[in-house]
Design an enzyme around this catalytic site. Structure first.
Site, PDB file in Angstrom:
ATOM      1  N   GLU A   1       8.673   1.459  11.526  1.00 47.98           N
ATOM      2  CA  GLU A   1       9.620   2.458  11.415  1.00 47.98           C
ATOM      3  C   GLU A   1       8.998   4.194  11.474  1.00 47.98           C
ATOM      4  O   GLU A   1       8.222   4.233  10.503  1.00 47.98           O
ATOM      5  CB  GLU A   1      10.426   2.565  10.162  1.00 47.98           C
ATOM      6  CG  GLU A   1      11.873   2.912  10.012  1.00 47.98           C
ATOM      7  CD  GLU A   1      12.078   4.311   9.822  1.00 47.98           C
ATOM      8  OE1 GLU A   1      11.599   5.020  10.651  1.00 47.98           O
ATOM      9  OE2 GLU A   1      12.439   4.731   8.729  1.00 47.98           O
TER      10      GLU A   1
ATOM     11  N   GLU B  40       8.171  15.579  15.710  1.00 48.55           N
ATOM     12  CA  GLU B  40       8.725  15.648  14.322  1.00 48.55           C
ATOM     13  C   GLU B  40       8.089  16.585  13.483  1.00 48.55           C
ATOM     14  O   GLU B  40       6.812  16.571  13.527  1.00 48.55           O
ATOM     15  CB  GLU B  40       8.487  14.205  13.624  1.00 48.55           C
ATOM     16  CG  GLU B  40       9.238  13.849  12.212  1.00 48.55           C
ATOM     17  CD  GLU B  40       9.182  12.461  12.065  1.00 48.55           C
ATOM     18  OE1 GLU B  40       8.137  11.766  12.071  1.00 48.55           O
ATOM     19  OE2 GLU B  40      10.140  11.992  11.535  1.00 48.55           O
TER      20      GLU B  40
ATOM     21  N   CYS C 162      13.131  10.423   7.373  1.00 46.99           N
ATOM     22  CA  CYS C 162      12.911  10.109   8.824  1.00 46.99           C
ATOM     23  C   CYS C 162      14.100  10.198   9.695  1.00 46.99           C
ATOM     24  O   CYS C 162      14.077  10.510  10.939  1.00 46.99           O
ATOM     25  CB  CYS C 162      12.577   8.590   8.912  1.00 46.99           C
ATOM     26  SG  CYS C 162      13.776   7.393   8.016  1.00 46.99           S
TER      27      CYS C 162
ATOM     28  N   LYS D 137       0.905  -1.112   0.131  1.00 43.38           N
ATOM     29  CA  LYS D 137      -0.044   0.032   0.058  1.00 43.38           C
ATOM     30  C   LYS D 137       0.958   1.224   0.011  1.00 43.38           C
ATOM     31  O   LYS D 137       1.394   1.581   1.084  1.00 43.38           O
ATOM     32  CB  LYS D 137      -0.767   0.165   1.356  1.00 43.38           C
ATOM     33  CG  LYS D 137      -1.438   1.171   1.825  1.00 43.38           C
ATOM     34  CD  LYS D 137      -2.408   1.923   0.881  1.00 43.38           C
ATOM     35  CE  LYS D 137      -2.798   3.484   1.343  1.00 43.38           C
ATOM     36  NZ  LYS D 137      -1.947   4.431   0.949  1.00 43.38           N
TER      37      LYS D 137
HETATM   38  P1  NAD Z   1       1.030   8.237   7.654  1.00 47.63           P
HETATM   39  O1  NAD Z   1       1.589   7.592   8.548  1.00 47.63           O
HETATM   40  O2  NAD Z   1      -0.555   8.901   7.752  1.00 47.63           O
HETATM   41  O3  NAD Z   1       1.101   7.591   6.236  1.00 47.63           O
HETATM   42  C1  NAD Z   1       2.106   6.668   5.928  1.00 47.63           C
HETATM   43  C2  NAD Z   1       1.412   5.545   5.239  1.00 47.63           C
HETATM   44  O4  NAD Z   1       0.444   4.960   6.228  1.00 47.63           O
HETATM   45  C3  NAD Z   1       0.572   5.858   4.076  1.00 47.63           C
HETATM   46  O5  NAD Z   1       0.725   4.755   3.106  1.00 47.63           O
HETATM   47  C4  NAD Z   1      -0.632   6.049   4.611  1.00 47.63           C
HETATM   48  O6  NAD Z   1      -1.808   5.806   3.490  1.00 47.63           O
HETATM   49  C5  NAD Z   1      -0.810   4.747   5.180  1.00 47.63           C
HETATM   50  N1  NAD Z   1      -1.888   5.050   6.288  1.00 47.63           N
HETATM   51  C6  NAD Z   1      -2.491   6.231   6.770  1.00 47.63           C
HETATM   52  N2  NAD Z   1      -3.463   6.075   7.779  1.00 47.63           N
HETATM   53  C7  NAD Z   1      -3.563   4.597   7.886  1.00 47.63           C
HETATM   54  C8  NAD Z   1      -4.342   3.868   8.644  1.00 47.63           C
HETATM   55  N3  NAD Z   1      -5.409   4.231   9.500  1.00 47.63           N
HETATM   56  N4  NAD Z   1      -4.271   2.502   8.558  1.00 47.63           N
HETATM   57  C9  NAD Z   1      -3.518   1.965   7.723  1.00 47.63           C
HETATM   58  N5  NAD Z   1      -2.671   2.605   6.889  1.00 47.63           N
HETATM   59  C10 NAD Z   1      -2.675   4.019   7.144  1.00 47.63           C
HETATM   60  O7  NAD Z   1       1.872   9.662   7.551  1.00 47.63           O
HETATM   61  P2  NAD Z   1       1.562  10.773   6.680  1.00 47.63           P
HETATM   62  O8  NAD Z   1       0.216  11.439   6.941  1.00 47.63           O
HETATM   63  O9  NAD Z   1       1.833  10.726   5.291  1.00 47.63           O
HETATM   64  O10 NAD Z   1       2.650  11.812   7.406  1.00 47.63           O
HETATM   65  C11 NAD Z   1       2.245  12.137   8.731  1.00 47.63           C
HETATM   66  C12 NAD Z   1       3.592  12.381   9.333  1.00 47.63           C
HETATM   67  O11 NAD Z   1       4.076  10.912   9.402  1.00 47.63           O
HETATM   68  C13 NAD Z   1       4.879  13.108   9.052  1.00 47.63           C
HETATM   69  O12 NAD Z   1       4.505  14.431   9.083  1.00 47.63           O
HETATM   70  C14 NAD Z   1       5.938  12.382   9.604  1.00 47.63           C
HETATM   71  O13 NAD Z   1       5.956  13.133  10.896  1.00 47.63           O
HETATM   72  C15 NAD Z   1       5.481  11.251   9.408  1.00 47.63           C
HETATM   73  N6  NAD Z   1       6.214  10.261   8.563  1.00 47.63           N
HETATM   74  C16 NAD Z   1       7.395   9.788   8.637  1.00 47.63           C
HETATM   75  C17 NAD Z   1       7.911   9.296   7.634  1.00 47.63           C
HETATM   76  C18 NAD Z   1       9.133   8.352   8.013  1.00 47.63           C
HETATM   77  O14 NAD Z   1      10.119   7.956   7.111  1.00 47.63           O
HETATM   78  N7  NAD Z   1       9.306   7.745   9.364  1.00 47.63           N
HETATM   79  C19 NAD Z   1       7.623   9.052   6.512  1.00 47.63           C
HETATM   80  C20 NAD Z   1       6.415   9.953   6.248  1.00 47.63           C
HETATM   81  C21 NAD Z   1       5.703  10.449   7.017  1.00 47.63           C
END
Ligand code: NAD
Length: 495
Positions: free
Chosen positions: A265, A399, A300, A189
């Site tokens: 992660e 973050e 990250c 996904k």
């Molecule tokens: P997120 O955790 O919402 O999204 C990451 C992934 O999870 C995406 O593929 C998303 O579609 C999926 N996802 C979202 N909600 C979900 C749910 N309820 N169940 C299952 N999967 C789900 O992150 P985001 O909204 O894209 O970004 C928000 C914050 O996350 C950023 O501001 C940052 O702080 C952090 N982030 C961290 C990394 C990293 O490399 N560790 C990467 C992206 C974002």
């Protein structure tokens, strides 16, 4: 490799609407719904994605389960899987520039970095695991004469992989490489704002000979598609990179469903600690700036907290500010750009919210702090340095995932350790010092998955990447990553 005329051609190329890959076929959402893909370069619609449904996610899991259970992939000799994966890596490499430009149009990373960190890194990762898989043996336990204890390593089964938008191919390959090499089937996904390149490489996997159903990609909203994968009774292991909030939901979903193992992660608030005895303060300035501002801070392991020994604080911050003034923010498809676009308007607003809060607390915005290049329609933000940050400020604890650096002075090694360890995170850190003993003391005392010394952000496939505390569990990269995708099974035989 950066062929400018080709980049310009690709910048304008039409991107057809994207479809899920389920059981070897590209298909629309079960209800035909689509979602727009907005490019962060100009705020315009780039293309559309299938807006996946729970039915789509379930169909993908069922396809992965069939593919796993009938042994079309898991049952092949490891050396045969290796050949397919090596071919896949070659195809990705051949199309590296096309993939990189498509990815930049989707997520905004600078092209120079995107090329290396995305398709080329993904190809390298897939090769690494392909090459490793026919060199991993089981074990014979040291038992008495009357019995034989064998330890088999078996693929875990169906893996759900939920990945973010900052480095979709690199992070995607960190999961896909070891999972597929191990013989697992995968339902992937991608993030809503970075799905296109992962779909493209999945197509290349089919071309390389990966059997149908072994790799399935379902696009759409996390709360729908991601949640359905997390709740599935037929997913054996879930691997995730993204936010802590989503990570918690995945653990809950596992508890509610089949207790699938969940590896997270979750980012960090990584301290980059500069002592007055750093071997080369000019180098420290340059590397520290790039350690937070490349990819507009959407990394990250970004060094988002700069801890500077008070005796050099003012001079270091002055040099850093001058260095950052020369960084070019803008069109990520221009190779001269040092910081590209913020991935989405939502992320940009989140970044600006942190700055507004710091300003309201009276912190000093040394440089930046605002949206820029608004006339392009794109989502760009000035690299921002905030000084006088209190370790208790939200900016020092949470973050941002944007180009915002929090600078905090310290007076002693003891205090540096206390501040460094004073957040809920523990992903990365750096220490700049010429004192060998101090460097080793700091490596031991800092709670983080990786501690850099006199550099920031370097590593390769040979070393694991993972966090402690609320930065996650489990590791990507290195041979240790196989632990997530290979179960140990004991055979106990009476002789
Ligand atoms: P997120 O955790 O919402 O999204 C990451 C992934 O999870 C995406 O593929 C998303 O579609 C999926 N996802 C979202 N909600 C979900 C749910 N309820 N169940 C299952 N999967 C789900 O992150 P985001 O909204 O894209 O970004 C928000 C914050 O996350 C950023 O501001 C940052 O702080 C952090 N982030 C961290 C990394 C990293 O490399 N560790 C990467 C992206 C974002």
């Amino acid at each position: 490799m950066l062929d400018l005329s080709r980049i310009e051609e690709l910048r304008r190329a039409d991107v057809p609407p994207a479809r899920h890959l389920i059981d070897g076929a590209f298909v629309a959402a079960s209800d035909g719904a689509e979602m727009e893909v907005i490019s962060p370069l100009d705020g315009k619609v780039l293309t559309s994605l299938a807006r996946g449904t729970t039915t789509d996610a379930e169909a993908a899991v069922a396809a992965a389960r069939r593919a796993f259970d009938d042994g079309r992939w898991a049952g092949l000799p490891p050396a045969a899987r290796k050949q397919v994966l090596l071919k896949w890596a070659d195809l990705i490499e051949e199309q590296a520039l096309d993939l990189a430009v498509l990815g930049v149009r989707d997520n905004g990373t600078e092209i120079g970095m995107a090329l290396k960190a995305e398709p080329l890194s993904a190809a390298g990762t897939i090769r690494y695991y392909a090459e490793a898989i026919d060199k991993i043996y089981g074990e014979i336990a040291p038992t008495g004469d009357g019995s034989l204890g064998l330890v088999h390593r078996e693929p875990v089964g169906v893996v759900g992989a939920i990945v973010p938008w900052n480095f979709p191919l690199m992070i995607g390959a960190w999961k896909l490489g070891p999972a597929l090499a191990a013989g697992c089937s995968v339902v992937l996904k991608p993030a809503e704002t970075a799905s296109l390149t992962l779909l493209r490489i999945a197509e290349l996997a089919q071309q390389a000979g990966l059997p149908d159903g072994v790799l399935n990609v379902v696009t759409g909203e996390g709360a729908v598609v991601g949640a359905a994968i997390a709740e599935s009774m037929d997913v054996d292991v879930l691997v995730f990179t993204g936010s802590g909030a989503t990570g918690r939901r995945l653990l809950e979903a596992s508890a509610r469903s089949n207790l699938k193992r969940v590896y997270l992660e979750l980012g960090g608030k990584s301290p980059n600690i500069v002592f007055a005895d750093a071997p080369d303060l000019k180098e420290a300035v340059k590397v520290s700036a790039n350690g937070i501002f490349r990819n507009a801070g959407q990394v990250c392991v970004a060094g988002s907290r700069l801890l500077v020994e008070r005796s050099i604080h003012d001079a270091f911050v002055a040099d850093l500010t001058e260095y950052v003034r020369d960084m070019k923010v803008g069109d990520p498809l221009d190779p001269a750009t040092s910081a590209g676009a913020v991935n989405s308007l939502r992320q940009l607003e989140q970044n600006l919210g942190f700055v507004a809060e710091a300003r309201a607390l009276g912190r000093d915005i040394r440089i930046g702090g605002a949206r820029t290049l608004q006339d392009t329609g794109g989502y760009f933000m000035e690299p921002t340095i905030v000084t006088g940050v209190d370790p208790a400020d939200r900016l020092a604890r949470e973050e941002v995932f944007g180009p915002v650096l929090a600078v905090i002075p310290f007076d002693s090694e003891e205090q540096a350790v206390a501040i460094a360890n004073g957040t809920d995170y523990g992903l990365a850190a750096a220490v700049w010092t010429s004192n060998l003993s101090r460097a080793h003391r700091m490596i031991r005392r800092i709670k983080a998955g990786i501690v850099h010394v006199n550099t920031y952000g370097g590593s390769d496939m040979t070393v694991p990447l993972g966090g402690v505390k609320q930065s996650g569990n489990g590791h990507d990269k290195s041979l240790h990553a196989f632990d997530k995708y290979l179960d140990l099974k004991t055979a106990w035989i009476k002789l």
